[in-house]
Design a protein around this motif. Structure first.
Motif, PDB file in Angstrom:
ATOM      1  N   THR A  56       0.811  -1.216   0.000  1.00 37.57           N
ATOM      2  CA  THR A  56       0.000   0.000   0.000  1.00 37.57           C
ATOM      3  C   THR A  56       0.845   1.268   0.000  1.00 37.57           C
ATOM      4  O   THR A  56       0.369   2.336   0.312  1.00 37.57           O
ATOM      5  N   VAL A  57       2.120   1.145  -0.357  1.00 39.35           N
ATOM      6  CA  VAL A  57       2.978   2.333  -0.409  1.00 39.35           C
ATOM      7  C   VAL A  57       2.676   3.103  -1.682  1.00 39.35           C
ATOM      8  O   VAL A  57       2.872   2.601  -2.793  1.00 39.35           O
ATOM      9  N   THR A  58       2.184   4.325  -1.555  1.00 42.36           N
ATOM     10  CA  THR A  58       1.853   5.125  -2.725  1.00 42.36           C
ATOM     11  C   THR A  58       1.768   6.581  -2.321  1.00 42.36           C
ATOM     12  O   THR A  58       1.947   6.920  -1.146  1.00 42.36           O
ATOM     13  N   SER A  59       1.494   7.463  -3.273  1.00 39.49           N
ATOM     14  CA  SER A  59       1.454   8.893  -2.990  1.00 39.49           C
ATOM     15  C   SER A  59       0.798   9.603  -4.162  1.00 39.49           C
ATOM     16  O   SER A  59       0.773   9.071  -5.276  1.00 39.49           O
ATOM     17  N   MET A  60       0.254  10.791  -3.923  1.00 40.11           N
ATOM     18  CA  MET A  60      -0.235  11.603  -5.033  1.00 40.11           C
ATOM     19  C   MET A  60       0.945  12.010  -5.916  1.00 40.11           C
ATOM     20  O   MET A  60       1.987  12.435  -5.426  1.00 40.11           O
ATOM     21  N   PHE A  61       0.776  11.868  -7.204  1.00 41.31           N
ATOM     22  CA  PHE A  61       1.804  12.239  -8.189  1.00 41.31           C
ATOM     23  C   PHE A  61       3.169  11.646  -7.833  1.00 41.31           C
ATOM     24  O   PHE A  61       4.199  12.298  -7.951  1.00 41.31           O
ATOM     25  N   ARG A  62       3.119  10.394  -7.397  1.00 40.58           N
ATOM     26  CA  ARG A  62       4.358   9.674  -7.080  1.00 40.58           C
ATOM     27  C   ARG A  62       5.233   9.623  -8.339  1.00 40.58           C
ATOM     28  O   ARG A  62       4.746   9.292  -9.418  1.00 40.58           O
ATOM     29  N   ASP A  63       6.499   9.917  -8.205  1.00 38.81           N
ATOM     30  CA  ASP A  63       7.410  10.041  -9.346  1.00 38.81           C
ATOM     31  C   ASP A  63       6.886  11.133 -10.292  1.00 38.81           C
ATOM     32  O   ASP A  63       6.339  10.845 -11.367  1.00 38.81           O
TER      33      ASP A  63
ATOM     34  N   CYS B  36       0.234   0.114 -13.915  1.00 33.41           N
ATOM     35  CA  CYS B  36       0.478  -0.869 -12.854  1.00 33.41           C
ATOM     36  C   CYS B  36       1.906  -0.644 -12.385  1.00 33.41           C
ATOM     37  O   CYS B  36       2.849  -1.218 -12.920  1.00 33.41           O
ATOM     38  N   ARG B  37       2.049   0.207 -11.402  1.00 37.62           N
ATOM     39  CA  ARG B  37       3.372   0.685 -11.041  1.00 37.62           C
ATOM     40  C   ARG B  37       3.810   0.116  -9.690  1.00 37.62           C
ATOM     41  O   ARG B  37       3.081   0.190  -8.713  1.00 37.62           O
ATOM     42  N   ASN B  38       5.014  -0.442  -9.688  1.00 37.53           N
ATOM     43  CA  ASN B  38       5.619  -0.975  -8.464  1.00 37.53           C
ATOM     44  C   ASN B  38       4.795  -2.101  -7.843  1.00 37.53           C
ATOM     45  O   ASN B  38       4.671  -2.199  -6.626  1.00 37.53           O
ATOM     46  N   VAL B  39       4.212  -2.920  -8.692  1.00 40.70           N
ATOM     47  CA  VAL B  39       3.512  -4.125  -8.252  1.00 40.70           C
ATOM     48  C   VAL B  39       4.273  -5.363  -8.720  1.00 40.70           C
ATOM     49  O   VAL B  39       4.497  -6.305  -7.958  1.00 40.70           O
ATOM     50  N   LEU B  40       4.719  -5.353  -9.972  1.00 35.92           N
ATOM     51  CA  LEU B  40       5.383  -6.527 -10.542  1.00 35.92           C
ATOM     52  C   LEU B  40       6.675  -6.887  -9.819  1.00 35.92           C
ATOM     53  O   LEU B  40       7.101  -8.047  -9.850  1.00 35.92           O
ATOM     54  N   ILE B  41       7.284  -5.916  -9.154  1.00 37.63           N
ATOM     55  CA  ILE B  41       8.547  -6.199  -8.462  1.00 37.63           C
ATOM     56  C   ILE B  41       8.355  -7.214  -7.333  1.00 37.63           C
ATOM     57  O   ILE B  41       9.322  -7.794  -6.855  1.00 37.63           O
ATOM     58  N   TYR B  42       7.114  -7.428  -6.910  1.00 37.16           N
ATOM     59  CA  TYR B  42       6.852  -8.382  -5.831  1.00 37.16           C
ATOM     60  C   TYR B  42       6.524  -9.776  -6.355  1.00 37.16           C
ATOM     61  O   TYR B  42       6.227 -10.679  -5.570  1.00 37.16           O
TER      62      TYR B  42
ATOM     63  N   HIS C 283      -4.936  -2.087 -29.626  1.00 36.30           N
ATOM     64  CA  HIS C 283      -3.737  -1.778 -30.400  1.00 36.30           C
ATOM     65  C   HIS C 283      -3.418  -0.287 -30.274  1.00 36.30           C
ATOM     66  O   HIS C 283      -4.293   0.559 -30.422  1.00 36.30           O
ATOM     67  N   GLY C 284      -2.180   0.031 -29.979  1.00 37.87           N
ATOM     68  CA  GLY C 284      -1.784   1.424 -29.798  1.00 37.87           C
ATOM     69  C   GLY C 284      -1.958   1.923 -28.377  1.00 37.87           C
ATOM     70  O   GLY C 284      -1.631   3.074 -28.081  1.00 37.87           O
ATOM     71  N   GLY C 285      -2.471   1.045 -27.491  1.00 35.29           N
ATOM     72  CA  GLY C 285      -2.647   1.448 -26.103  1.00 35.29           C
ATOM     73  C   GLY C 285      -1.317   1.519 -25.363  1.00 35.29           C
ATOM     74  O   GLY C 285      -0.298   0.976 -25.806  1.00 35.29           O
ATOM     75  N   PHE C 286      -1.351   2.178 -24.198  1.00 42.28           N
ATOM     76  CA  PHE C 286      -0.124   2.435 -23.441  1.00 42.28           C
ATOM     77  C   PHE C 286      -0.097   1.617 -22.147  1.00 42.28           C
ATOM     78  O   PHE C 286      -1.128   1.420 -21.500  1.00 42.28           O
ATOM     79  N   LEU C 287       1.117   1.190 -21.789  1.00 42.93           N
ATOM     80  CA  LEU C 287       1.338   0.468 -20.541  1.00 42.93           C
ATOM     81  C   LEU C 287       2.389   1.218 -19.727  1.00 42.93           C
ATOM     82  O   LEU C 287       3.473   1.516 -20.235  1.00 42.93           O
ATOM     83  N   CYS C 288       2.049   1.530 -18.478  1.00 48.96           N
ATOM     84  CA  CYS C 288       2.967   2.275 -17.617  1.00 48.96           C
ATOM     85  C   CYS C 288       3.349   1.413 -16.418  1.00 48.96           C
ATOM     86  O   CYS C 288       2.473   0.945 -15.681  1.00 48.96           O
ATOM     87  N   LEU C 289       4.648   1.225 -16.218  1.00 47.50           N
ATOM     88  CA  LEU C 289       5.157   0.423 -15.108  1.00 47.50           C
ATOM     89  C   LEU C 289       5.897   1.313 -14.119  1.00 47.50           C
ATOM     90  O   LEU C 289       6.055   2.518 -14.342  1.00 47.50           O
ATOM     91  N   GLY C 290       6.343   0.711 -13.017  1.00 48.60           N
ATOM     92  CA  GLY C 290       7.094   1.454 -12.016  1.00 48.60           C
ATOM     93  C   GLY C 290       8.530   1.671 -12.447  1.00 48.60           C
ATOM     94  O   GLY C 290       9.026   1.048 -13.387  1.00 48.60           O
ATOM     95  N   ASN C 291       9.226   2.562 -11.722  1.00 51.18           N
ATOM     96  CA  ASN C 291      10.571   2.955 -12.163  1.00 51.18           C
ATOM     97  C   ASN C 291      11.625   1.874 -11.963  1.00 51.18           C
ATOM     98  O   ASN C 291      12.752   2.022 -12.428  1.00 51.18           O
ATOM     99  N   LYS C 292      11.269   0.797 -11.297  1.00 48.33           N
ATOM    100  CA  LYS C 292      12.213  -0.326 -11.157  1.00 48.33           C
ATOM    101  C   LYS C 292      11.753  -1.524 -11.981  1.00 48.33           C
ATOM    102  O   LYS C 292      12.291  -2.626 -11.844  1.00 48.33           O
TER     103      LYS C 292
ATOM    104  N   ASP D 223       8.825   6.108 -23.450  1.00 46.27           N
ATOM    105  CA  ASP D 223       9.736   6.845 -22.573  1.00 46.27           C
ATOM    106  C   ASP D 223      10.416   5.810 -21.684  1.00 46.27           C
ATOM    107  O   ASP D 223       9.835   5.337 -20.704  1.00 46.27           O
ATOM    108  N   LYS D 224      11.646   5.445 -22.049  1.00 50.69           N
ATOM    109  CA  LYS D 224      12.335   4.368 -21.333  1.00 50.69           C
ATOM    110  C   LYS D 224      12.555   4.719 -19.865  1.00 50.69           C
ATOM    111  O   LYS D 224      12.408   3.871 -18.986  1.00 50.69           O
ATOM    112  N   LYS D 225      12.896   5.968 -19.598  1.00 51.69           N
ATOM    113  CA  LYS D 225      13.205   6.358 -18.222  1.00 51.69           C
ATOM    114  C   LYS D 225      11.968   6.289 -17.336  1.00 51.69           C
ATOM    115  O   LYS D 225      12.044   5.881 -16.178  1.00 51.69           O
ATOM    116  N   GLN D 226      10.815   6.686 -17.902  1.00 53.49           N
ATOM    117  CA  GLN D 226       9.584   6.674 -17.114  1.00 53.49           C
ATOM    118  C   GLN D 226       8.799   5.371 -17.275  1.00 53.49           C
ATOM    119  O   GLN D 226       7.676   5.255 -16.791  1.00 53.49           O
TER     120      GLN D 226
END
Length: 283
Positions: A78-85, A218-224, A243-252, A268-271
């Motif tokens: 449950t670790v999260t925050s508004m506008f995290r990263d 789905c950010r910072n979930v797969l690391i577990y 098709h053409g949709g976006f997937l956003c993961l966590g920074n690790k 955006d590889k960094k993000q």
């Protein structure tokens, strides 16, 4: 076999029995969580239950639904925050939202939304871009307590300074205090931010796909998860995205060395933002 090895072997057997029992009794499968993270959470759950052995914990979980409810709390992240990263949200605003605006209506899935801070961040961002009314955001988690907290949209006032700083760094265009009311050391986010959000129970391990999504976060979930479960969940995301949709993961997190990598192009590889571009079918 010396005593230490014997004890470790016994503990390992107890953990296997515990996980098998939970899966059979409640349908939750934790067998493919990454081992180190899993053991930290099991130790926490065992200590909270005030028992010495995992077999004792299993006995309590099998016969006490309330105890299992507490166990689930210990197992969820449950670790999260508004506008995290913040720079991730800035990239969303500057690079992804302009693409989404070309559609008459978009569907967004926040998988593993925890207590909802990032879901409200997305709603707020879309509002400022004049796009919220053309979006439906699905916020899901397997922890019902977290979902309840997310649906209320009430958070400790002590977090607001961090939220506001993140919002500003993420490219926020208004006064952050415009979006909440405060009192009794709490803040409550404005109702209009919630009107386009559907909060729903969903277990990434055992439940199915969400269809025709334009964006999945789905950010910072797969690391577990271990690699097998990561591939399983990422395949679910690939099947849920149009098709053409976006997937956003966590920074690790990354799609490198995963089964779905051929289906995505990095935006955006960094993000850690990717776009579904086709490629061979997932095996």
């Amino acid at each position: 076999m010396d005593n230490a090895v014997h004890a470790d072997h016994g503990k390992s057997i107890e953990v296997e029995l515990l996980l098998a029992g939970i899966q059979k009794r409640y349908g939750y499968d934790f067998t493919h969580y990454s081992r180190a993270s899993l053991m930290r959470r099991l130790e926490k759950a065992r200590a909270q239950a005030r028992v010495d052995r995992y077999t004792e914990l299993l006995d309590k979980l099998l016969h006490d639904a309330q105890c299992f409810d507490e166990f689930l709390r210990a197992m969820s992240i449950t670790v999260t925050s508004m506008f995290r990263d913040p720079l991730y949200y800035k990239a969303l605003r500057e690079r992804i939202v302009p693409v989404l605006k070309t559609f008459p209506f978009v569907k967004i899935w926040h998988a593993g939304c925890a207590t909802g801070e990032e879901v409200y961040s997305m709603a707020l961002l879309l509002h400022e871009e004049g796009f919220l009314e053309r979006a439906r955001i699905y916020a899901t988690d397997f922890n019902k307590h977290s979902l309840n907290a997310a649906e209320k949209g009430v958070y400790p006032a002590g977090n607001v300074e961090t939220y506001a700083a993140n919002y500003s760094e993420a490219g926020g265009t208004n006064d952050f205090s415009d979006y909440y009311s405060d009192g009794y050391e709490l803040v409550k986010f404005k109702e209009f931010l919630k009107e386009r959000i559907t909060f729903s129970y969903h277990n990434l391990v055992t439940d199915g796909v969400f269809g025709e999504m334009n964006l999945i976060c789905c950010r910072n979930v797969l690391i577990y998860f271990d690699k097998m479960l990561q591939d399983q969940v990422l395949t679910k995301f690939a099947e849920s995205l149009r098709h053409g949709g976006f997937l956003c993961l966590g920074n690790k997190e990354s799609l490198n060395f995963t089964a779905v990598k051929p289906l995505f192009m990095p935006v955006d590889k960094k993000q850690r933002i990717y776009r579904k571009s086709g490629g061979p079918h997932v095996v």
